[in-house]
Write a protein that holds these residues in place. Structure first.
Motif: not given
Length: 96
Positions: A60-76
């Protein structure tokens, strides 16, 4: 700020960086223990995901929509293939 700047630079060169394998670059820092508890993979990947977040920050702290959209749904490691020579974006095809 510096995390975001570093991430932006890393993403810009992701083809070159990830082509060599993420695990190799992290192991050079402090061995397998930099990502794995006692150097051994966990069964569910939760410890490794927390290790990613402890250095890189939560999605959630990343400046990337790709990362923000997957918060809580995927592991790194759902997207970042760490022990193979692969690009993170290649993993998108598994779901999309």
């Amino acid at each position: 700020m510096f995390k975001a700047l570093g991430l932006s630079i890393l993403i810009s060169f992701s083809g070159a960086v990830f082509a060599g394998g993420i695990a190799d670059s992290h192991a050079e820092m402090s061995g397998c223990e930099s990502c794995h508890e006692d150097g051994a993979p966990s069964d569910d990947g939760a410890f490794e995901n927390e290790a990613c977040a402890s250095c890189h920050g939560p999605l959630k702290e990343f400046d990337s929509d790709v990362h923000n959209k997957h918060e809580g749904a995927l592991l790194c490691n759902d997207c970042h293939v760490v022990h193979e020579e692969a690009l993170a974006k290649d993993s998108c095809d598994n779901c999309h």
